[in-house]
Design an enzyme around this catalytic site. Structure first.
Site, PDB file in Angstrom:
ATOM      1  N   CYS A   2       1.390  -0.983  -0.266  1.00  0.00           N
ATOM      2  CA  CYS A   2       0.334   0.258   0.302  1.00  0.00           C
ATOM      3  C   CYS A   2       0.948   1.605   0.272  1.00  0.00           C
ATOM      4  CB  CYS A   2      -0.713  -0.498   1.639  1.00  0.00           C
ATOM      5  SG  CYS A   2      -2.232  -1.201   1.734  1.00  0.00           S
ATOM      6  N   ARG A  50      -4.973   1.188  -0.895  1.00  0.00           N
ATOM      7  CA  ARG A  50      -5.040  -0.080  -0.568  1.00  0.00           C
ATOM      8  C   ARG A  50      -4.442  -1.140  -2.306  1.00  0.00           C
ATOM      9  NH1 ARG A  50      -9.095  -4.020   1.778  1.00  0.00           N
ATOM     10  NH2 ARG A  50      -7.321  -6.108   2.391  1.00  0.00           N
ATOM     11  N   LEU A  51      -3.536  -1.613  -1.846  1.00  0.00           N
ATOM     12  CA  LEU A  51      -3.392  -2.994  -2.036  1.00  0.00           C
ATOM     13  C   LEU A  51      -3.744  -4.417  -2.216  1.00  0.00           C
ATOM     14  CD1 LEU A  51      -2.698  -3.882  -5.454  1.00  0.00           C
ATOM     15  CD2 LEU A  51      -0.231  -3.612  -5.018  1.00  0.00           C
ATOM     16  N   LEU A  54      -4.066  -9.544   1.167  1.00  0.00           N
ATOM     17  CA  LEU A  54      -4.934 -10.275   1.958  1.00  0.00           C
ATOM     18  C   LEU A  54      -6.265  -9.830   2.841  1.00  0.00           C
ATOM     19  CD1 LEU A  54      -2.223 -11.068   4.941  1.00  0.00           C
ATOM     20  CD2 LEU A  54      -2.729 -12.224   3.028  1.00  0.00           C
ATOM     21  N   GLY A 364      14.287 -12.644  -6.409  1.00  0.00           N
ATOM     22  CA  GLY A 364      15.545 -13.136  -6.174  1.00  0.00           C
ATOM     23  C   GLY A 364      16.282 -12.097  -4.864  1.00  0.00           C
TER      24      GLY A 364
END
Length: 615
Positions: A2, A50-51, A54, A364
């Protein structure tokens, strides 16, 4: 993932429209929801974009308030052990209304205070307001995966996930000279500096406490303190323990209520993450890679081979100078201050491609710094061994007609009291070393290189170089690059190799388990080869960059001419115009290894131009 913003004003003068403007300026970080809160007496305002990853319900939107209505929270990040912490908090008597990690963060602070962060395993930047005491707390994760900026003038305090939200409310005419020096030495501006004297980055592993009249900053996690007196030398034991921790890290980062993928370059680090992630999934995971038209820079075929072996659902994008040319002008608006890592461009494009398929990716990042994957660690050994011969080697290599030997001569161009980690980094990246900084620029103060603190055991010179990169290069450049590139595309990036337990473990491995017989990333490779045969990786290492040294003298030469000329350089008092024009001349006459020094100038001048254009 977010974006967060906030204002605290001691004269009860928080303006709702200012908070809304700040929050709208970082809308790309959270396209799914927007929330604003200004308390009744207008001393505090909190904003959130907000992204949703969950608990996708509206109940998990922010700002989030405690049931007693005394505490308010805005939070950017992911807490990977939130389920275990939730169970502890339920035993303490807390009832939860959502399945989000945000609510866990809120009640963890209420229960344990600022020490709650020591229990967290994750990446985060969050702000918590206590209405009764009128205190604000800001926290940033241990490794600096998530960003947090702030400004304080003793009356009004601003904070945000990105500098652009704060910039309209501070004096932008006063630049931080130390920040500019760092930029030309490092290619980025390290915390706590920003380009503006009035704004600071909250340092990694820190929290800030703002009381009614006092601002204090506390360190809760210090990298140097995680170095033990002895190292683990047993290869079999080390491999078993590291493999276990890596699987736990990847598994915890696969928690998601949305589709996910993995950035796969075909190198050791990303291949290890993709391999472990695929082994934990009963469906083919999505992998994403990017290649280049120039064959010598194109490693996408290696990523494809790894993906085919693992059975992933693979996607790739081939990059040309045309895509780069179109995007270069966007870099200043992404980073809000001078930033010279050109690999931000392919990172942005692979993020854009991934965002069309998934909302979360694993990366990574962190393997090179922990397992000595860069060539500069070998140079640290060489320069220490050959320190007394540096003058002769510098002269001999500089006189060679071979361009690679001429470039190598710069490694030996240092004074006897030089801070070697800083010198080696600058030369290895093709930036300005200390002598060159004096030759090409004029600053009021001498440059002060970033330093390392004391550790319980003396570090080898190669370990010092690795530690320097882990402490500074990783958060200041690499993690910043990934955060902005992914968030510009509404994509969350998680970094399994930077689970703090893995970092603390790798810090205390014997150096021979990191480099053995000239083979870097030794232990990490041994774990990887449990999933993919070693033959897949029998090739030279190639970084995730672009062929900038080729493009800058050809397709991108108009940029060089536009930003590196006498008129453009004369606008700034710190450039020595004649010397930089001579640098440009040498580059165009064949010293192509000078390209990054010119790129630094281009990106600084472009940032200023972008800043003026945007008011």
């Amino acid at each position: 993932m977010c974006g967060i913003t906030g204002i605290v004003n001691r004269r009860a003068n928080v303006k709702h429209d200012h908070l809304a403007q700040m929050t709208d300026s970082i809308a790309h970080r959270g396209p799914d929801a927007k929330g604003l809160f200004v308390n009744q007496n207008k001393t505090c305002g909190l904003g959130h974009r907000r992204l949703s990853i969950l608990d996708l319900s509206e109940a998990a939107n922010q700002p989030m308030h405690s049931s007693c209505e005394n505490y308010s929270l805005v939070y950017n990040g992911e807490l990977y052990n939130y389920k275990a912490l939730r169970a502890q908090l339920e035993q303490e008597g807390h009832d939860f209304k959502t399945t989000s990690d945000t609510e866990v963060v809120l009640y963890a602070f209420i229960t344990w205070g600022p020490k709650c962060v020591e229990k967290f395993n994750g990446m985060f930047a969050f702000a918590l307001w206590n209405e009764n005491t009128e205190q604000l707390f800001l926290f940033r994760d241990r490794l600096g995966i998530k960003p947090l900026f702030y400004a304080w003038d003793d009356e009004t305090f601003y904070f945000s996930s990105e500098l652009k939200a704060i910039a309209p409310y501070i004096d932008r005419t006063k630049w931080d000279e130390k920040a500019i020096q760092h930029y030309f030495r490092l290619g980025y501006i390290p915390s706590p500096h920003t380009i503006y004297a009035a704004v600071r980055k909250l340092e990694e592993g820190s929290y800030l406490q703002l009381d009614k009249a006092e601002l204090t900053i506390h360190k809760y996690w210090i990298l140097e303190e995680k170095v033990s007196k002895s190292t683990l030398t047993n290869e079999s034991e080390a491999k078993k323990l590291y493999h276990k921790l890596l699987k736990e890290s990847v598994k915890s980062r696969l928690q998601s209520d949305v589709p996910f993928g993995v950035f796969l370059s075909g190198g050791i680090d990303s291949s290890a993450i993709a391999a472990v992630a695929q082994s934990l999934s009963d469906q083919p995971i999505s992998t994403f890679s990017i290649g280049f038209e120039e064959a010598s820079f194109n490693e996408s075929r290696y990523a494809k081979e790894v993906a085919e072996h693992l059975g992933t659902n693979h996607h790739e994008f081939t990059l040309t100078h045309r895509e780069v040319q179109d995007l270069i002008a966007e870099i200043p608006s992404w980073y809000d201050e001078p930033f010279a890592d050109a690999s931000a461009l392919p990172t942005y494009l692979v993020s854009k491609m991934a965002s069309e398929k998934v909302k979360m990716v694993l990366t990574g990042d962190g393997g090179d710094e922990q397992f000595m994957g860069y060539g500069m660690y070998t140079w640290a050994d060489r320069l220490t061994t050959l320190k007394t011969m540096r003058w002769f080697l510098k002269k001999g290599l500089a006189a060679s007609s071979n361009i690679n030997k001429q470039r190598a001569s710069h490694y030996f161009d240092f004074n006897k009291d030089e801070h070697l980690p800083s010198h080696i980094f600058s030369v290895d990246q093709g930036l300005y070393n200390s002598k060159q900084l004096k030759h090409y620029f004029r600053f009021q103060e001498e440059y002060s290189p970033l330093q390392l603190g004391k550790t319980k055991r003396p570090l080898l010179v190669s370990e010092q170089q690795s530690f320097y990169d882990l402490k500074y290069y990783l958060p200041g450049d690499l993690l910043t690059k990934v955060d902005r590139a992914t968030m510009q595309n509404g994509l969350e990036a998680r970094v399994p190799l930077l689970d703090h337990r893995l970092v603390e473990f790798s810090l205390n491995l014997d150096e021979k388990l990191k480099r053995k017989g000239g083979d870097s990333k030794y232990l990490l490779k041994k774990v990887l080869y449990e999933y993919i045969p070693a033959a897949f990786f029998n090739r030279p290492k190639w970084g995730f960059g672009i062929p900038l040294n080729l493009w800058l003298s050809n397709e991108l030469k108009p940029l060089l001419d536009q930003y590196v000329n006498e008129e453009a350089l004369s606008k700034y008092s710190f450039y020595k115009v004649n010397e930089i024009m001579e640098l440009k001349k040498q580059y165009l006459e064949g010293k192509t290894y000078l390209f990054n020094q010119l790129w630094l100038v281009i990106m600084f001048n472009m940032w200023v131009e972008n800043r003026v254009e945007n008011g």
